[in-house]
Write a protein that holds these residues in place. Structure first.
Motif, short mmCIF file in Angstrom:
data_model
loop_
_atom_site.label_atom_id
_atom_site.label_comp_id
_atom_site.label_asym_id
_atom_site.label_seq_id
_atom_site.Cartn_x
_atom_site.Cartn_y
_atom_site.Cartn_z
N VAL A 187 2.02 5.07 -7.59
CA VAL A 187 2.61 3.79 -7.19
C VAL A 187 2.90 3.85 -5.69
CG1 VAL A 187 4.58 2.23 -7.43
CG2 VAL A 187 3.68 3.42 -9.44
N VAL A 188 2.49 2.81 -4.96
CA VAL A 188 2.82 2.69 -3.54
C VAL A 188 3.84 1.58 -3.40
CG1 VAL A 188 1.96 2.10 -1.25
CG2 VAL A 188 0.55 3.49 -2.78
N MET A 189 5.02 1.93 -2.92
CA MET A 189 6.11 0.97 -2.72
C MET A 189 6.26 0.72 -1.23
SD MET A 189 8.65 -0.75 -4.08
CE MET A 189 9.96 -1.68 -3.28
N ALA A 190 6.09 -0.52 -0.78
CA ALA A 190 6.14 -0.84 0.65
C ALA A 190 6.94 -2.12 0.86
CB ALA A 190 4.72 -1.00 1.19
N PRO A 191 7.41 -2.35 2.10
CA PRO A 191 8.24 -3.52 2.36
C PRO A 191 7.47 -4.84 2.45
CG PRO A 191 7.91 -2.26 4.37
CD PRO A 191 7.30 -1.45 3.27
N SER A 192 6.15 -4.78 2.58
CA SER A 192 5.36 -6.01 2.69
C SER A 192 4.03 -5.84 1.97
CB SER A 192 5.10 -6.35 4.17
OG SER A 192 4.15 -5.44 4.72
N PRO A 193 3.44 -6.96 1.54
CA PRO A 193 2.13 -6.86 0.86
C PRO A 193 1.03 -6.34 1.77
CG PRO A 193 2.71 -9.16 1.25
CD PRO A 193 3.92 -8.35 1.57
N THR A 194 1.17 -6.58 3.08
CA THR A 194 0.18 -6.08 4.04
C THR A 194 0.16 -4.56 4.03
OG1 THR A 194 0.59 -8.01 5.43
CG2 THR A 194 -0.57 -6.15 6.44
N VAL A 195 1.34 -3.95 4.19
CA VAL A 195 1.45 -2.49 4.22
C VAL A 195 1.06 -1.91 2.87
CG1 VAL A 195 3.04 -0.54 4.50
CG2 VAL A 195 3.23 -2.53 6.00
N SER A 196 1.52 -2.53 1.79
CA SER A 196 1.23 -2.05 0.45
C SER A 196 -0.27 -2.03 0.17
CB SER A 196 1.93 -2.94 -0.59
OG SER A 196 1.59 -2.55 -1.89
N SER A 197 -0.96 -3.15 0.42
CA SER A 197 -2.39 -3.22 0.10
C SER A 197 -3.21 -2.33 1.02
CB SER A 197 -2.89 -4.67 0.16
OG SER A 197 -2.72 -5.23 1.45
N GLU A 198 -2.82 -2.21 2.30
CA GLU A 198 -3.55 -1.33 3.21
C GLU A 198 -3.39 0.13 2.81
OE1 GLU A 198 -2.62 -2.02 7.30
OE2 GLU A 198 -3.88 -3.82 7.42
N MET A 199 -2.21 0.52 2.39
CA MET A 199 -2.00 1.90 1.98
C MET A 199 -2.82 2.22 0.72
SD MET A 199 -0.67 4.83 2.62
CE MET A 199 0.79 4.76 3.68
N VAL A 200 -2.86 1.29 -0.22
CA VAL A 200 -3.66 1.49 -1.43
C VAL A 200 -5.14 1.66 -1.07
CG1 VAL A 200 -4.51 0.39 -3.55
CG2 VAL A 200 -2.08 0.32 -3.01
N LEU A 201 -5.65 0.79 -0.19
CA LEU A 201 -7.06 0.89 0.22
C LEU A 201 -7.32 2.19 0.98
CD1 LEU A 201 -7.69 -2.80 1.34
CD2 LEU A 201 -8.67 -1.66 -0.65
N ALA A 202 -6.37 2.60 1.82
CA ALA A 202 -6.52 3.86 2.56
C ALA A 202 -6.57 5.04 1.59
CB ALA A 202 -5.37 4.02 3.55
N LEU A 203 -5.70 5.02 0.59
CA LEU A 203 -5.69 6.11 -0.40
C LEU A 203 -6.99 6.16 -1.20
CD1 LEU A 203 -2.03 5.76 -1.70
CD2 LEU A 203 -2.96 7.76 -0.52
N THR A 204 -7.50 5.01 -1.61
CA THR A 204 -8.74 5.00 -2.39
C THR A 204 -9.92 5.49 -1.56
OG1 THR A 204 -9.17 2.66 -1.86
CG2 THR A 204 -8.00 3.13 -3.90
N SER A 205 -9.85 5.35 -0.24
CA SER A 205 -10.94 5.85 0.61
C SER A 205 -10.97 7.37 0.66
CB SER A 205 -10.81 5.28 2.04
OG SER A 205 -9.74 5.90 2.73
#
Length: 560
Positions: free
Chosen positions: A277-295
């Motif tokens: 689970v990635v918990m972030a303060p904004s959807p921008t940070v959250s979705s970018e971190m998820v995409l970065a992790l999947t890479s």
């Protein structure tokens, strides 16, 4: 609502009616990918399935205001999901514009598309750029501004590009161009843009892309990514094109800033397909971190990564084994404060501090040299793109060091080519023996290409138990089986068919015809790595064999 980001030849001329039967058994021929689509919105659908506009209704909450093209059919479940995922929740809400992305599973099974996909794109594209078969990506541009004319006092609306392609950079760039215009001019503007996109040639992996929209040309330089040239664009790229370095690669250095010293742990977790689970303060940070992790997760897709912004989900998902809590990403002149690894028991519901909450212990040691190089880059004010390239190269080399021994061992399980004879079924691939593989690491392990120390054997043992090993093994085994089939067809082409037939009964000969036809159909359907001339020769063999049989059998085999 909340953000859920889950991861993840032409037909040769053939002889006689035998080929007619083969054509009936094989897949329907498609028009060439670069040709004009015979269906309305065919070229548009090669890039984007549809565009949605989501607004806030005082009685209904988030509501679907518009789907374009109008005849595109989303199921009610898909509409509901898109509505909820396209609005930031109140915890992360602020005035202004916000961009982010999500991924959702298709509901309602397969459906017809104006884009006639012949599968060529996915056969040629790397895994990270392939078109999704069962999921949609949603690329969102959300605007929230004060507006006294609205009953709620705010204008709240999201423009969403729904696509099966993981081109986050391209589509977010496209949204930056069209969303502000749309919010000002509404549907006529959207219709004009969609008609422009419907003039784009479809994506083809491997070359450069130039695409016109709203008086701008979006250009992606050739990086083994895509091609989409139009002659008039090549002659005169005016005004100057808007250049994207990549359609999909994020600024990894910026995304991973607060967790750089833990990049080794994150790589291991993604390699092993661990849920997070990635918990972030904004959807921008959250979705970018998820995409970065999947890479980080070749050779196959991760198990599941969920990105959220609402602290409520900390309580709901607290049983998950790995939770990453990050703050806002801010580029500064120094290495940002690094989050700490903490025990899951210290997880609090609302005031959870940034950190990696997990009991996982890494198998490999941290790469201090990498951290020093990145720190030196910060001190020298090295551009973030350069830092990202350095980080991406390190992670790729680390993955290759881990996977190459597996690839070498897997290749050793392939039967020798001389064991493949034309009139017998091809030999079987030998079974994967984990202990034999582990023994091979003594002289052909990752230590040959990687300086990192640690428990590599332990990491491999854990990998064997992970869903990622199963995904990787199935894919490699399928590729090897197809290669065996291709080699068998080539062996048949090199054989003396007339000599073989001399002492064979009619039953044996008819059985051979049926088996060869089946092989041809499979070779075409599965796009086996076989030369077209080989397939043509097998077709001629079939015709030759049929021609040697009595007329009554010929009639039956010509018209099965």
């Amino acid at each position: 609502s909340d953000r859920g980001a889950r991861r993840g030849a032409g037909r040769g001329r053939a002889g006689g009616a035998a080929m007619d039967a083969l054509s009936r058994a094989g897949p329907r021929p498609r028009r060439a990918a670069a040709a004009a689509s015979p269906l309305p919105w065919g070229r548009f659908a090669a890039w984007i399935d549809c565009v949605c506009v989501v607004t806030f209704d005082l009685e209904l909450g988030q509501a679907m205001e518009l789907v374009y093209p109008h005849d595109f059919r989303l199921t009610e479940k898909e509409k509901t999901s898109i509505c909820y995922l396209s609005f930031p929740d109140s915890y992360s809400g602020g005035l202004g514009d916000t961009q982010f992305s999500f991924r959702l599973r298709q509901a309602g099974g397969s459906r017809d598309s104006p884009f006639q996909d012949d599968g060529r794109y996915n056969r040629e594209a790397p895994l990270t750029l392939q078109r999704e078969a069962a999921h949609y990506f949603g690329y969102v541009y959300f605007r929230q501004v004060k507006d006294s004319s609205m009953r709620r006092g705010y204008f709240q609306k999201s423009l969403v590009l729904v696509s099966r392609l993981p081109y986050v950079n391209l589509f977010q760039c496209l949204l930056q161009l069209i969303a502000p215009e749309y919010f000002d001019k509404l549907e006529p503007c959207l219709e004009a843009v969609c008609n422009e996109i419907d003039q784009w040639p479809p994506p083809v992996p491997g070359q450069t892309l130039n695409l016109p929209v709203m008086g701008v040309v979006i250009q992606v330089p050739g990086q083994g990514v895509l091609t989409a040239f139009s002659p008039f664009l090549i002659q005169n790229l005016l005004p100057a094109p808007l250049v994207l370095p990549s359609v999909h690669e994020l600024d990894l250095f910026r995304c991973f800033q607060p967790v750089l010293i833990h990049i080794q742990m994150l790589w291991e977790l993604m390699l092993l397909g661990e849920p997070m689970v990635v918990m972030a303060p904004s959807p921008t940070v959250s979705s970018e971190m998820v995409l970065a992790l999947t890479s980080l997760s070749p050779p196959s897709r991760p198990n599941i990564i969920v990105g959220v912004t609402n602290p409520f989900f900390i309580k709901t998902l607290q049983h998950w084994p790995h939770i990453l809590r990050v703050g806002e990403l801010r580029m500064s002149g120094d290495l940002p404060k690094q989050v700490k690894v903490k025990k899951l028991a210290k997880l609090k519901t609302l005031d959870t501090k940034p950190g990696i909450y997990t009991s996982y212990k890494t198998f490999l040691h941290k790469d201090k040299t990498l951290i020093k190089r990145l720190l030196k880059g910060i001190q020298r004010k090295r551009p973030s793109e350069v830092q990202s390239a350095l980080l991406r190269r390190h992670l790729l080399e680390l993955t290759q060091s881990f996977i190459i021994p597996l690839e070498h061992y897997m290749a050793s399980l392939m039967p020798l080519q001389r064991a493949i004879t034309p009139w017998k079924n091809p030999p079987q691939i030998r079974p994967f023996c984990q202990e034999d593989f582990m023994k091979s690491l003594e002289h052909a392990g990752p230590q040959l290409t990687c300086v990192l120390k640690g428990d590599w054997l332990g990491l491999y043992r854990r990998f064997f138990k992970s869903p990622n090993f199963d995904g990787w093994f199935r894919q490699r085994h399928r590729e090897m089986t197809q290669k065996l089939e291709a080699l068998h067809l080539e062996a048949i082409c090199g054989a003396d068919i007339v000599a073989w037939m001399k002492d064979k009964s009619e039953v044996e000969i008819v059985d051979l015809v049926l088996k060869l036809r089946e092989k041809l159909v499979r070779a075409r359907c599965q796009h086996l790595p076989v030369k077209e001339e080989t397939l043509q020769r097998v077709s001629l063999y079939i015709d030759t064999i049929i021609g040697s049989l009595p007329e009554d059998l010929q009639a039956v085999l010509h018209h099965p």
